[in-house]
Design an enzyme around this catalytic site. Structure first.
Site, PDB file in Angstrom:
ATOM      1  CE  LYS B  33      -3.759  -0.022   2.491  1.00 55.34           C
ATOM      2  NZ  LYS B  33      -4.593  -0.076   3.705  1.00 55.34           N
ATOM      3  NE  ARG B 103      -6.436   3.955   4.911  1.00 53.25           N
ATOM      4  CZ  ARG B 103      -7.727   3.723   4.602  1.00 53.25           C
ATOM      5  NH1 ARG B 103      -8.171   2.492   4.457  1.00 53.25           N
ATOM      6  NH2 ARG B 103      -8.570   4.726   4.459  1.00 53.25           N
ATOM      7  N   GLY B 112      -8.040  -7.109   5.263  1.00 56.13           N
ATOM      8  CA  GLY B 112      -8.789  -7.173   6.509  1.00 56.13           C
ATOM      9  C   GLY B 112      -8.074  -7.875   7.641  1.00 56.13           C
ATOM     10  CG  MET B 114      -2.297  -7.188   9.945  1.00 59.07           C
ATOM     11  SD  MET B 114      -0.573  -6.908   9.617  1.00 59.07           S
ATOM     12  CE  MET B 114      -0.657  -6.335   7.946  1.00 59.07           C
ATOM     13  NE  ARG B 347      -6.181  -4.405  -2.305  1.00 56.49           N
ATOM     14  CZ  ARG B 347      -6.700  -4.681  -1.131  1.00 56.49           C
ATOM     15  NH1 ARG B 347      -5.935  -4.787  -0.070  1.00 56.49           N
ATOM     16  NH2 ARG B 347      -7.997  -4.847  -0.982  1.00 56.49           N
ATOM     17  CG  HIS B 469     -13.545 -10.944   4.926  1.00 55.57           C
ATOM     18  ND1 HIS B 469     -13.900 -12.181   5.390  1.00 55.57           N
ATOM     19  CD2 HIS B 469     -12.218 -10.803   5.179  1.00 55.57           C
ATOM     20  CE1 HIS B 469     -12.847 -12.772   5.913  1.00 55.57           C
ATOM     21  NE2 HIS B 469     -11.803 -11.951   5.798  1.00 55.57           N
ATOM     22  NE  ARG B 576      -1.427 -45.745 -10.941  1.00 52.90           N
ATOM     23  CZ  ARG B 576      -2.003 -44.691 -11.511  1.00 52.90           C
ATOM     24  NH1 ARG B 576      -2.972 -44.833 -12.396  1.00 52.90           N
ATOM     25  NH2 ARG B 576      -1.621 -43.479 -11.201  1.00 52.90           N
ATOM     26  CD  GLU B 768       8.437 -48.257  -8.296  1.00 54.52           C
ATOM     27  OE1 GLU B 768       7.465 -47.695  -7.797  1.00 54.52           O
ATOM     28  OE2 GLU B 768       8.350 -49.230  -9.076  1.00 54.52           O
ATOM     29  CB  SER B 787       9.021 -43.739 -15.692  1.00 55.00           C
ATOM     30  OG  SER B 787       7.956 -42.949 -15.189  1.00 55.00           O
ATOM     31  N   GLY B 789       9.165 -43.011 -10.228  1.00 56.67           N
ATOM     32  CA  GLY B 789       7.965 -43.246  -9.424  1.00 56.67           C
ATOM     33  C   GLY B 789       8.194 -42.535  -8.105  1.00 56.67           C
ATOM     34  CB  THR B 790       8.269 -38.939  -7.274  1.00 62.68           C
ATOM     35  OG1 THR B 790       7.068 -38.653  -7.992  1.00 62.68           O
ATOM     36  CG2 THR B 790       9.475 -38.583  -8.102  1.00 62.68           C
ATOM     37  CG  ASN B 791       3.263 -41.378  -5.806  1.00 55.74           C
ATOM     38  OD1 ASN B 791       3.538 -40.187  -5.917  1.00 55.74           O
ATOM     39  ND2 ASN B 791       2.205 -41.923  -6.366  1.00 55.74           N
ATOM     40  CG  ASP B 792       6.248 -46.865  -4.389  1.00 53.34           C
ATOM     41  OD1 ASP B 792       5.288 -46.327  -3.808  1.00 53.34           O
ATOM     42  OD2 ASP B 792       6.210 -48.016  -4.837  1.00 53.34           O
ATOM     43  CB  CYS B 855       4.782 -41.988 -14.049  1.00 50.63           C
ATOM     44  SG  CYS B 855       5.554 -43.353 -13.174  1.00 50.63           S
ATOM     45  CE1 TYR B 875       6.987 -39.450 -18.685  1.00 50.33           C
ATOM     46  CE2 TYR B 875       8.804 -39.803 -20.212  1.00 50.33           C
ATOM     47  CZ  TYR B 875       7.952 -40.276 -19.224  1.00 50.33           C
ATOM     48  OH  TYR B 875       8.061 -41.561 -18.787  1.00 50.33           O
TER      49      TYR B 875
END
Lengths: 903, 903
Positions: B33, B103, B112, B114, B347, B469, B576, B768, B787, B789-792, B855, B875
């Site tokens: 501001k 302000r 809103g 602060m 703003r 708000h 899968r 993985e 590839s 396997g970032t979860n595992d 993947c 990719y």
């Protein structure tokens, strides 16, 4: 390619050149036996003339689909012609026949695993000529029938049984007990029958042409490299399958030319104790195979001194010459032909661990080798034997008084073994797979029995001597064995054994003592022996001087710590605090805490109960390790481990409900079940444990730290030099460490303020998940030390749940050779090891000189210890029983790095 | 340190220099501001004189334990004196009083969150003076009571309720409905009562000294930075906690000086649709806070053109000037004081995703920004909105006919939300934690309600406008919202809502449509909208031109693949195959195979049944992806997943036994239970799955490969351009790959030979587990692609079992700030990412140019996509619904790398 396939025993320099000049290369090319025959020839030891067909030839033969590669046979034929020149004898000449033996000989000794044919060169004409030349028709036909039998069996694939049946019938007909009592006529008849057996079973005649005999025998030896029993042996002994075997063609000498002839095997020192005196067996008027086959009762070598003093003196000299030359205890075969000594083989002798240690130490004293060589000669596994169980003598005395000592035989391989009697190798393997402890009991063992011997806890035979097959194999694989128990009658059909009046059936329990040769018809308890063998102490003393790695121990209780210290531990690398919670007095408090973990008041009350126990545990540990560091790991396992199993509990609740049990009891069980269910995790290995638990249940770790510091302060006040190091497990992110460590260090300082005494301490973390190693620099901002928890690090890096996998696919992988090694036994250097090296580098980059060790089980594995040395750890920590092994392994790692070798 | 703490709005150059010259630095120093007020002043926009106390001053104040650091107050006092000079007015001078607002203004807008105090400078004397000066006693006392109320609340901590009670009583006494109907006398009385309230609650008098007022207000704003609601907001909006807030002291101008005065807020374009026309609300004769508070019904900004044409024209010009200057749509506050326009704030405006996209594209057409800037201005989350559910219009028509459409309000935040009515924020949060879908219904929302808004599926209010708000917050956090539903009566006490005759109670289901403003008293089904918005298409077209990463999709079924392709997927990165096995027609065959997996004949029979199904699955997939690569992953999960649970089964068997059920049935169940027990693993995540299963049950993967190749050959024959890539999961050691791949490739070649047609194919592996990344060079000897396997990989690298942890300690870690981010949402770059980078480097070192993608679910996460771009993946593959998001994120990653920015 103009490769040379055949080397005369007197052509060592050419073979050495072809093998690149190294002894190892020479053994690889000529095999151990061939290399030694050539070597003995060079140093003037009497060896019958002969030559070696190389391992390369064997490989070429096998690679060519079991046919001679171009030039090989021509070269062997030329060598045969040369042999005729050297000996002045001729193949197939009845007037002056040249006979040879054909023996396998691989780079690494594989006793009895491959084939041998003796007396090659005999045929229907030669046998008659030999009878005339020696004037001993009996000898000539005995020799000929041996050739036909061995050749038939080894080369032509004829089974043993028909030959044995003929011999049995012959003895019966002659009314005698042993073969040696049969006369010339009998052997002549046997010979004819043997030839008939060969014709019938092999579909062709026993070949009369000596050159054809040699050619076929050579091929049979080549092929035996890939035989099942050789393959199995190599797998068990971890010998590479692509080495191939050499073939040694050696002029025959005869130990069976009368009572001035003999044959024997011996070791230059005692293979059992290492004592510096020749030990062995021999037979007068016998061929070599008779001695090792364990068929005839042999004479101890000491008697040779009386029976043939001249030959004995020469033999003693040769043995000393060989030890001087090889700087190692030798295992030799010899034949005395009409008073003339011939050495047929020498090789480094197998020995017990105790003998190996004593010999190495003695040889240093004798100036034969250096202390570095002595240290490198003993394998860590040999040190392990000193920690093998033995029987409690009190129990033994009691068993003797109760009449349970069945017999005493030859103590050929040390250690105590208890198990159920099984009478064949296949069933031994089967029962062992089912988890049963088995003592394999056989009249004698053959190479075909090795799979059973490996599966058994111990081996017991009624025949054979110190150099019998059973003794050699048992010693090599560290199986306790008692052999030659003549009083033992084995009935393979009824599946029983009998000693005098006492009969046992298959499945009954026996206990054998490989140290004393005793056999007990009962199940004895074993105890761990004292490790203070004076030779071992000297050897380990040298090891301690050479190593850079410290050796610490994993010990949870003061008694463990005391033992570890006796064994040489320089600190405690892992004290697992959760074991203490399983104590029956403590578990109820632990369980109550878990059930009410949301209620700070109950938690505090439970912890108040546990605190004194923990403090006492640590107090004992600190006193035992006065002056040395003690790493205490805070609670690690998931909480559900302290509660009953979900499945059992669910079934119990279902049962109570159906039985209409007391509702209050049902409600209580249900409450417990609900807690177990809440704590249930699909993969507890990757769950709420370690530092995660420490953060989640902060009061618990705080109590543990209080117990550590209260105990440390009390000890310090008593003048004990305490070095507590507090280890936070399973950290993966520096924020975990920052938070947990700050809270705990605050508690520690508070205790020290309360107690009015300061103790030196460290906080550190276990590096046991990949992320910890990958971000070790960040962790090292907080941790003052790292300890690799390689069990878990292997589980996570490899994504293998150890308990599951070692019952399942991991065993399949190892059996099928997909993995060469169990990564839980030896550190997977390419994967897990890479992370470890990274962790060391990153950790010390942040905190130079940081203390880094290992407390996973790999810390007691020699190969892993070598790796730990190479990546620069400060110490390995292992179970107290592995400490002496680790001391040696650490020294060997240091010596190898400096270029020292065992030879 | 001679830091300057205070800058006049007309001292921009000095502030810029202090902030290092960058706009970002300036916003950091003066707050958004303050920076804009100074910037507007410089470019000639009418801004009342004033000054900014810097964020650095705030931080210094807070760091000093909430006290002014040396020199700060002196500097502010000097600035106040300068303001007197600039305005020619004096603080506390009844004849010519200077009034100011105070302000907050942080670097990033926190609407809103602060505190603000207006009319500072009034006191008992000044109010009288102002009454005389303006001739408007009512205005003077209304202004004074506002100061006392705001000051009391913000600075002195007096609660709101007593003030509101006084106002209610005053209205009641005067017999009027609204505050604007109260007269001067009433306000005078209220003023006296307000002062009394302050005295009573704060324990001291409302301060009469204007300078003291300013000092205290400055401190209150500083402190509000660390207030709970500001803290919570920052946490939700991911704003750093150490930025601090600036304080803007600005000369008051009055929109409540009669009907030639007004105050309003506006956006330079439509915040809902992006249409290029000013949108906003204003009130005649009112102070600014009245508009945003949503208390009085505002007028749409279009009416200002008629009511004050001159001011409107000036306002339009200022808006255009601001857009030209900032090259962004602006959100402004203005006041017209007796016909004179003053801009109080500008703003960058918040907007819906649709609006953001349209504005970015329009601004490119208008020449205001470049396509690169347009691409960087849209957040990936905004693209996500285009994929948000909407209602099926057929159902909506039906609901309308059934009389279930309750009302239509303002469509301030798009998307459809269905949930149960809850009438307060705390309960909303509570119910949401219990997993219930909640629509939070309130008369209006306040900053205190934000935690409920974040937890709700959607927001419904009876009051408020487009800039209320509720509207702002809902839009920012992507919550569907309908506000200003005047017909809605809310009874907070009875916990009911009513529209006309229809009454609903808390817990009843409603459906709101943030796109149309409709509210339904029923549970409607949602459908996914068409993504083919023309503006979005153009934007994504630019993104596609800029990105280096390809975007592939994870799709198991042809329908998924078709959708993915529509969304722009360039391949299938993960199909899968095991999902196919759960189909009811197939599962019995799968289970039978598992139960008899030791019996090759049964296995073969089961696989024969499964083959046609799998082939048909792949056939559809290949046709849908004609011309593009399709990665098929071979079976991955542990076998027990295809069988019933152990616990359920054990309880079932126990129940059957007790009930004396048919023994055949019990036996059958027991057999199943035994199989489940055999397959049970303590940590299935680390167990017999992936390639381990493929090796263990080789016939199964062989069948899968046959199905792939049979389908591929058939498609190829039909002219489809097929590119099958077969992915072996969970490899950790190159030997696994060597063995499995050889067997499978052989099967593939066999099928192609049978079918007489060749198709191009690849074999590769999923990376993985940590060991795969660590030994990627070895794996790349066999794998033609990787590839991630970032979860595992995250589960194993971090040793966190995702399913367990996201219900347990991981949430605790995130809540307590131990981890800043959920590693399963965004790639843990320091740990998992390090392994990924290593894998890319090692893999391509062995196999240059190797195809490497991702993947895991991270493939659809913008932050992770940026990382994937940086480490050079080919990719990312994500769920079809994330494809458009990934296309944008990939482009942004490329543009950022090249140094482009959004501004």
């Amino acid at each position: 390619m103009s490769e040379k396939w055949v080397y005369g025993f007197d052509e060592l320099p050419a073979a050495e050149a072809a093998a690149g000049g190294s002894w190892d290369g020479l053994r690889g090319l000529l095999g151990g036996k061939g290399a030694n025959l050539a070597d003995m020839t060079r140093i003037g030891v009497p060896v019958p003339p002969g030559f070696t067909v190389t391992t390369a030839a064997c490989n070429a033969y096998l690679a060519a689909g079991e046919s001679f590669p171009p030039g090989l046979w021509e070269e062997e034929a030329a060598a045969l012609a040369r042999l005729e020149g050297q000996t002045g004898k001729r193949f197939g000449d009845p007037a002056n026949p040249l006979l040879v033996s054909c023996r396998s000989g691989a780079k690494f000794s594989m006793p009895g695993m491959m084939d041998t044919v003796l007396n090659i060169g005999m045929n229907d004409a030669v046998v008659e000529g030999m009878a005339k030349l020696t004037g001993d028709e009996r000898f000539a036909y005995d020799s000929y029938r041996r050739l036909i039998q061995m050749f038939g069996s080894v080369v032509m694939g004829v089974p043993d049984e028909p030959f044995e049946e003929v011999l049995t019938a012959a003895r019966k007909k002659a009314g005698v007990e042993t073969d040696s009592e049969l006369d010339a006529a009998a052997w002549k008849a046997v010979t004819a029958e043997f030839k008939e057996i060969v014709r019938k079973h092999a579909g062709e005649e026993f070949p009369q042409d000596p050159i054809t005999q040699i050619r076929l025998a050579t091929e049979a030896v080549f092929r035996s490299w890939n035989g099942k029993r050789a393959f199995d042996y190599r797998k068990a002994a971890k010998i590479a399958h692509d080495l191939g075997t050499a073939v040694n063609i050696c002029t025959m000498v005869f130990g069976n030319l009368g009572n001035d002839s003999a044959t024997g095997v011996a070791m230059t020192r005692s293979g059992a104790t290492g004592e510096n005196q020749i030990e062995g067996d021999y037979l007068i008027n016998a061929q070599g195979e008779d001695v090792v086959a364990g068929i005839r009762q042999t004479k101890p070598i000491e008697l040779l001194k009386e029976e043939m003093p001249g030959s004995w003196a020469e033999f003693e000299q040769v043995c000393e010459r060989l030890e001087q030359h090889y700087r190692e205890m030798q295992d030799v075969e010899f034949t005395i032909e009409r008073g003339k000594l011939w050495m047929l083989q020498t090789r480094d002798a197998k020995r017990t661990a105790q003998a190996a240690v004593r010999i190495a130490v003695d040889m240093v004293d004798e100036g034969l080798i250096t202390p570095e060589q002595a240290v490198l000669r003993i394998t860590p596994e040999q040190v392990d034997f000193f920690l093998h169980p033995q029987y409690d003598r009190v129990q033994v005395e009691r068993a003797i008084r109760a009449g349970d000592r069945l017999a005493i035989g030859l103590n050929v391989s040390p250690g105590a073994a208890v198990g159920q009697i099984v009478l064949d190798a296949d069933r031994t393997e089967q029962w062992a797979k089912e988890g049963r402890a088995v003592i394999m009991v056989r009249p004698e063992t053959k190479p075909d029995d090795v799979h059973g011997m490996l599966a058994a806890k111990g081996i017991l035979t009624s025949r054979g001597g110190r150099t019998s097959h059973a003794a050699l194999v048992a010693r090599q694989f560290g199986k306790p064995a008692v052999v030659g128990v003549a009083a033992l009658e084995i009935d393979l059909e009824k599946r029983t054994i009998r000693v005098g009046e006492r009969q046992l059936v298959e499945g009954d329990w026996v206990s054998i003592d490989g140290n004393t040769g005793e056999v007990f018809a009962t199940k004895l308890d074993t105890v761990v022996p004292d490790i203070n063998d004076p030779y071992l102490s000297r050897l380990l003393g040298w090891a301690d001087e050479k190593r850079r790695l410290q050796v610490w121990a994993n010990a949870d209780y003061p008694a463990d710590a005391t033992r570890a210290r006796e064994y040489g531990a320089q600190g405690i690398g892992l004290c697992r605090t959760e074991h203490m919670f399983f104590d029956t007095q403590r578990l109820p408090h632990v369980q109550r805490m878990i059930l009410h973990k949301q209620d700070p008041e109950v938690v505090a009350a439970c912890l108040d109960e546990l605190l004194p126990y923990q403090r006492a545990d640590f107090d004992g540990l600190f006193r035992a390790m006065d002056g040395l560091p003690v790493i205490v790991r805070l609670i690690d396992p998931p909480l559900h481990e302290f509660l009953p199993g979900q499945l059992e509990l669910a079934l119990e609740v279902a049962a109570l409900e159906r039985d209409g049990a007391d509702p209050a009891k049902i409600a209580e069980k249900k409450q417990l079940l609900a807690a177990v269910e809440r704590l249930h995790e699909a993969n507890p290995m990757l769950g709420l444990r370690g530092v995660r638990l420490g953060i989640h249940l902060a009061a618990l770790t705080r109590m543990q730290v209080r117990a550590i510091f209260e105990a440390a302060c009390q000890c310090a006040r008593d003048g004990v030099d305490v070095h507590p190091e507090i280890m936070i497990p399973l950290a993966g992110h520096w924020r975990e460490l920052e938070m947990q460590q700050a809270a705990l260090e605050e508690e520690g300082r508070k205790v020290m303020a309360e107690q009015g005494i300061e103790v030196a301490y460290k906080f550190g973390t276990m590096v046991e998940i990949p992320r910890a190693a990958l971000t070790a620099d960040q962790l090292a901002r907080f941790a003052q030390f790292f300890s690799y928890g390689t069990n878990d690090l292997t589980q996570t890096t490899y994504a293998i749940s150890r308990d599951d996998a070692e019952k399942g696919f991991l065993m399949e992988y190892l059996e099928r050779g997909i993995l060469a090694e169990n990564p839980f036994a030896s550190i997977d250097e390419e994967g897990v090891g890479k992370l470890m090296a990274m962790g060391v580098e990153l950790g010390r980059r942040q905190r130079p000189g940081m203390e880094i060790g290992i407390c996973g089980e790999h810390g007691g594995d020699p190969k892993s210890i070598d790796f730990c040395h190479r990546i620069g750890l400060n110490y390995v920590s292992c179970s107290p029983f592995r400490v002496p092994i680790a001391r040696l392994a650490a020294a060997q790692a240091a010596l190898r790095e400096q270029g020292f070798t065992a030879k």
